[in-house]
Design a protein around this motif. Structure first.
Motif, PDB file in Angstrom:
ATOM      1  N   GLU A   1     -53.723 -60.312 -23.231  1.00 22.74           N
ATOM      2  CA  GLU A   1     -54.523 -61.305 -23.935  1.00 22.74           C
ATOM      3  C   GLU A   1     -55.954 -60.784 -24.140  1.00 22.74           C
ATOM      4  O   GLU A   1     -56.465 -60.033 -23.315  1.00 22.74           O
ATOM      5  CB  GLU A   1     -54.601 -62.609 -23.138  1.00 22.74           C
ATOM      6  CG  GLU A   1     -53.308 -63.371 -23.021  1.00 22.74           C
ATOM      7  CD  GLU A   1     -53.522 -64.754 -22.411  1.00 22.74           C
ATOM      8  OE1 GLU A   1     -54.698 -65.116 -22.165  1.00 22.74           O
ATOM      9  OE2 GLU A   1     -52.528 -65.462 -22.199  1.00 22.74           O
TER      10      GLU A   1
ATOM     11  N   ASP B   1     -40.855 -69.027 -33.916  1.00 25.02           N
ATOM     12  CA  ASP B   1     -41.580 -67.986 -33.172  1.00 25.02           C
ATOM     13  C   ASP B   1     -40.900 -66.631 -33.257  1.00 25.02           C
ATOM     14  O   ASP B   1     -41.136 -65.768 -32.418  1.00 25.02           O
ATOM     15  CB  ASP B   1     -41.750 -68.406 -31.711  1.00 25.02           C
ATOM     16  CG  ASP B   1     -40.430 -68.471 -30.944  1.00 25.02           C
ATOM     17  OD1 ASP B   1     -39.364 -68.256 -31.564  1.00 25.02           O
ATOM     18  OD2 ASP B   1     -40.458 -68.728 -29.722  1.00 25.02           O
TER      19      ASP B   1
ATOM     20  N   LYS C   1     -43.751 -63.517 -21.418  1.00 24.66           N
ATOM     21  CA  LYS C   1     -44.185 -64.656 -22.212  1.00 24.66           C
ATOM     22  C   LYS C   1     -44.255 -64.270 -23.673  1.00 24.66           C
ATOM     23  O   LYS C   1     -44.696 -63.170 -24.010  1.00 24.66           O
ATOM     24  CB  LYS C   1     -45.566 -65.130 -21.732  1.00 24.66           C
ATOM     25  CG  LYS C   1     -46.116 -66.325 -22.492  1.00 24.66           C
ATOM     26  CD  LYS C   1     -47.461 -66.749 -21.922  1.00 24.66           C
ATOM     27  CE  LYS C   1     -48.062 -67.900 -22.695  1.00 24.66           C
ATOM     28  NZ  LYS C   1     -49.366 -68.332 -22.133  1.00 24.66           N
TER      29      LYS C   1
ATOM     30  N   TYR D   1     -45.912 -64.568 -27.223  1.00 20.85           N
ATOM     31  CA  TYR D   1     -47.153 -64.929 -27.890  1.00 20.85           C
ATOM     32  C   TYR D   1     -46.839 -65.000 -29.384  1.00 20.85           C
ATOM     33  O   TYR D   1     -46.588 -63.982 -30.021  1.00 20.85           O
ATOM     34  CB  TYR D   1     -48.235 -63.889 -27.612  1.00 20.85           C
ATOM     35  CG  TYR D   1     -48.736 -63.908 -26.186  1.00 20.85           C
ATOM     36  CD1 TYR D   1     -49.898 -64.586 -25.856  1.00 20.85           C
ATOM     37  CD2 TYR D   1     -48.031 -63.254 -25.171  1.00 20.85           C
ATOM     38  CE1 TYR D   1     -50.370 -64.619 -24.548  1.00 20.85           C
ATOM     39  CE2 TYR D   1     -48.491 -63.281 -23.853  1.00 20.85           C
ATOM     40  CZ  TYR D   1     -49.657 -63.962 -23.555  1.00 20.85           C
ATOM     41  OH  TYR D   1     -50.112 -63.989 -22.252  1.00 20.85           O
ATOM     42  N   LYS D   2     -46.853 -66.183 -29.934  1.00 19.93           N
ATOM     43  CA  LYS D   2     -46.474 -66.379 -31.341  1.00 19.93           C
ATOM     44  C   LYS D   2     -47.701 -66.381 -32.247  1.00 19.93           C
ATOM     45  O   LYS D   2     -48.827 -66.636 -31.797  1.00 19.93           O
ATOM     46  CB  LYS D   2     -45.671 -67.669 -31.511  1.00 19.93           C
ATOM     47  CG  LYS D   2     -46.321 -68.910 -30.959  1.00 19.93           C
ATOM     48  CD  LYS D   2     -45.394 -70.119 -31.079  1.00 19.93           C
ATOM     49  CE  LYS D   2     -44.304 -70.134 -30.050  1.00 19.93           C
ATOM     50  NZ  LYS D   2     -44.722 -70.606 -28.730  1.00 19.93           N
TER      51      LYS D   2
ATOM     52  N   ASP E   1     -53.168 -72.199 -31.924  1.00 22.52           N
ATOM     53  CA  ASP E   1     -53.553 -73.586 -31.690  1.00 22.52           C
ATOM     54  C   ASP E   1     -55.059 -73.716 -31.930  1.00 22.52           C
ATOM     55  O   ASP E   1     -55.857 -73.100 -31.216  1.00 22.52           O
ATOM     56  CB  ASP E   1     -53.209 -73.966 -30.248  1.00 22.52           C
ATOM     57  CG  ASP E   1     -53.416 -75.450 -29.966  1.00 22.52           C
ATOM     58  OD1 ASP E   1     -54.280 -76.072 -30.614  1.00 22.52           O
ATOM     59  OD2 ASP E   1     -52.723 -75.989 -29.084  1.00 22.52           O
TER      60      ASP E   1
ATOM     61  N   LYS F   1     -55.740 -70.090 -28.751  1.00 26.73           N
ATOM     62  CA  LYS F   1     -54.671 -69.225 -28.253  1.00 26.73           C
ATOM     63  C   LYS F   1     -53.371 -69.517 -28.997  1.00 26.73           C
ATOM     64  O   LYS F   1     -53.225 -70.576 -29.617  1.00 26.73           O
ATOM     65  CB  LYS F   1     -54.454 -69.460 -26.756  1.00 26.73           C
ATOM     66  CG  LYS F   1     -55.667 -69.153 -25.896  1.00 26.73           C
ATOM     67  CD  LYS F   1     -55.358 -69.392 -24.426  1.00 26.73           C
ATOM     68  CE  LYS F   1     -56.547 -69.044 -23.546  1.00 26.73           C
ATOM     69  NZ  LYS F   1     -56.231 -69.214 -22.105  1.00 26.73           N
TER      70      LYS F   1
ATOM     71  N   SER G   1     -49.801 -70.875 -29.837  1.00 29.23           N
ATOM     72  CA  SER G   1     -49.136 -72.112 -29.438  1.00 29.23           C
ATOM     73  C   SER G   1     -48.315 -71.915 -28.172  1.00 29.23           C
ATOM     74  O   SER G   1     -47.595 -70.930 -28.028  1.00 29.23           O
ATOM     75  CB  SER G   1     -48.217 -72.569 -30.576  1.00 29.23           C
ATOM     76  OG  SER G   1     -47.259 -73.505 -30.118  1.00 29.23           O
ATOM     77  N   ASP G   2     -48.423 -72.877 -27.255  1.00 25.98           N
ATOM     78  CA  ASP G   2     -47.742 -72.738 -25.970  1.00 25.98           C
ATOM     79  C   ASP G   2     -47.219 -74.091 -25.490  1.00 25.98           C
ATOM     80  O   ASP G   2     -47.398 -74.476 -24.340  1.00 25.98           O
ATOM     81  CB  ASP G   2     -48.712 -72.144 -24.942  1.00 25.98           C
ATOM     82  CG  ASP G   2     -48.032 -71.724 -23.649  1.00 25.98           C
ATOM     83  OD1 ASP G   2     -46.821 -71.467 -23.676  1.00 25.98           O
ATOM     84  OD2 ASP G   2     -48.731 -71.670 -22.615  1.00 25.98           O
ATOM     85  N   ASN G   3     -46.569 -74.828 -26.413  1.00 30.50           N
ATOM     86  CA  ASN G   3     -46.081 -76.165 -26.055  1.00 30.50           C
ATOM     87  C   ASN G   3     -44.568 -76.223 -25.845  1.00 30.50           C
ATOM     88  O   ASN G   3     -43.994 -77.309 -25.735  1.00 30.50           O
ATOM     89  CB  ASN G   3     -46.479 -77.188 -27.126  1.00 30.50           C
ATOM     90  CG  ASN G   3     -45.820 -76.926 -28.472  1.00 30.50           C
ATOM     91  OD1 ASN G   3     -45.252 -75.869 -28.697  1.00 30.50           O
ATOM     92  ND2 ASN G   3     -45.914 -77.889 -29.378  1.00 30.50           N
TER      93      ASN G   3
ATOM     94  N   CYS H   1     -48.784 -77.227 -32.383  1.00 27.71           N
ATOM     95  CA  CYS H   1     -50.125 -77.288 -31.814  1.00 27.71           C
ATOM     96  C   CYS H   1     -50.443 -78.665 -31.237  1.00 27.71           C
ATOM     97  O   CYS H   1     -51.590 -79.128 -31.261  1.00 27.71           O
ATOM     98  CB  CYS H   1     -51.144 -76.893 -32.882  1.00 27.71           C
ATOM     99  SG  CYS H   1     -50.842 -75.247 -33.558  1.00 27.71           S
TER     100      CYS H   1
ATOM    101  N   THR I   1     -44.403 -81.463 -21.165  1.00 33.90           N
ATOM    102  CA  THR I   1     -44.338 -80.037 -20.884  1.00 33.90           C
ATOM    103  C   THR I   1     -42.888 -79.580 -20.870  1.00 33.90           C
ATOM    104  O   THR I   1     -42.040 -80.215 -20.228  1.00 33.90           O
ATOM    105  CB  THR I   1     -44.980 -79.710 -19.524  1.00 33.90           C
ATOM    106  OG1 THR I   1     -46.326 -80.178 -19.520  1.00 33.90           O
ATOM    107  CG2 THR I   1     -44.964 -78.208 -19.264  1.00 33.90           C
TER     108      THR I   1
END
Length: 364
Positions: free
Chosen positions: A101, A224, A234, A236-237, A241, A246, A248-250, A282, A345
């Motif tokens: 990151e 994604d 992980k 990372y798309k 957001d 960062k 999107s991480d939903n 997002c 979540t």
């Protein structure tokens, strides 16, 4: 048209017209082309007036409306963040390269300049930035807008005639009329569209679900599986957001949005479908589903949301089928879940973790 297919010559001429129109739009809004409207806006200083073409201005007007309607979840002012995370066109060919990151200070600085409120739309096609560092990228709406423009060209060219057919511009489709079939009851069957499986790599089937009985609707899917990378187990798309700066991480891995043509408030059905298929990435999942519920009531929108726990949710009045319900012997990968039970979540299931491991190996 009126039940008769276009001749080869008519089809060729129509495709040539559509191609010229789409090229004109791309020349205006491409961030990769020197001299384009977007390139000139991105290079402009704070307060500098930039005159843009009709398509650029129309898209920015739509973006302003969608930015407000989604409470900022949809924003075209994320070019700096896209560049920082390695997803801008400058990184073509390297989107999938594993990488750590960016630093927190880098993200904060890019996020500070990524506020769509910094863009002013003035009369006579003039755009002004209040922050010279703000950069635009209309990739989240351009494909849908292009499909709308091409659809309008077809309507004007064949005014007064019944139009039945499917127009596809990249990942966006406009379904005109209904699929007429003399063998079906009433002569109408409706269109059927496959919803692609974003986990086809490890599950062995390309179909996640099937939308049946469609007519007069624009359809767009975001997932994604394009422009992403894996780092430390992980994904990372490329969908950034706007609230966090960062990726999107939903827990959402695919969204298909369906917007009826000519719905009240949705003159640009393709553009709306394009933007809505991104916006839900997002928001927390339960908020995204509630938002699509509001859009269903307001515009007749439908949404199919697939999550990393291998569930999927359907919002709106559309006939969405499991593959096994549509075709005997087909494999179901995702389980249909109740919208009211959606968590805030999403915890990835073992099948999702297996997919991430396999993708990581593929791009190591």
């Amino acid at each position: 048209m009126d039940g008769e297919p276009l001749s080869r010559g008519e089809r060729s001429a129509l495709l040539e017209e559509i191609g010229a129109l789409l090229q004109k739009i791309e020349d205006e809004v491409s961030v990769e082309k020197s001299g384009s409207d977007l390139s000139r806006i991105n290079a402009a200083q704070a307060g500098e007036e930039v005159s843009v073409g009709e398509h650029t201005y129309a898209m920015l007007e739509l973006c302003k409306s969608l930015y407000s309607e989604t409470k900022g979840a949809f924003s075209p002012a994320l070019y700096n963040l896209s560049e920082l995370w390695g997803f801008s066109p400058d990184h073509a060919g390297h989107y999938n390269d594993p990488r750590p990151e960016p630093g927190a200070e880098e993200i904060e600085a890019a996020l500070a300049a990524s506020d769509f409120e910094n863009i002013e739309l003035r009369e006579n096609g003039v755009v002004v930035k209040t922050d010279g560092e703000t950069g635009l990228d209309l990739g989240g709406i351009a494909k849908g807008y292009m499909s709308d423009a091409a659809a309008n060209l077809i309507r004007e060219k064949y005014a007064g005639k019944r139009i039945d057919g499917i127009l596809t511009v990249m990942s966006n489709s406009v379904l005109f009329g209904q699929k007429y079939d003399e063998s079906a009851e009433g002569g109408v069957r409706g269109y059927t569209m496959q919803i692609d499986n974003p986990r086809a790599l490890t599950t062995g089937t390309s179909r996640a679900a099937v939308a049946a009985g469609l007519s007069d609707v624009a359809v767009s899917t975001s997932a994604d599986t394009y422009r992403f990378y894996v780092w430390q187990d992980k994904i990372y798309k490329h969908i950034i957001d706007p609230h966090t700066g960062k990726p999107s991480d939903n827990g959402v891995i695919s969204i298909t949005a369906l917007v009826p043509l000519g719905a009240e408030g949705a003159a640009y059905a393709g553009a709306l479908a394009d933007a809505l298929s991104t916006a839900g990435f997002c928001m927390p999942l339960n908020e995204a589903l509630a938002f699509y519920g509001e859009m269903a009531q307001k515009y007749g929108v439908g949404a199919l949301v697939i999550t990393a726990d291998f569930n999927y949710y359907v919002v709106g009045n559309y006939d969405i089928l499991d593959p096994s319900d549509f075709s005997a012997g087909s494999k179901d990968v995702f389980a249909r879940a109740d919208v009211d039970d959606a968590p805030e979540t999403v915890e990835p299931c073992e099948e999702e973790l297996e997919y991430i491991r396999e993708v990581a190996k593929l791009y190591a």
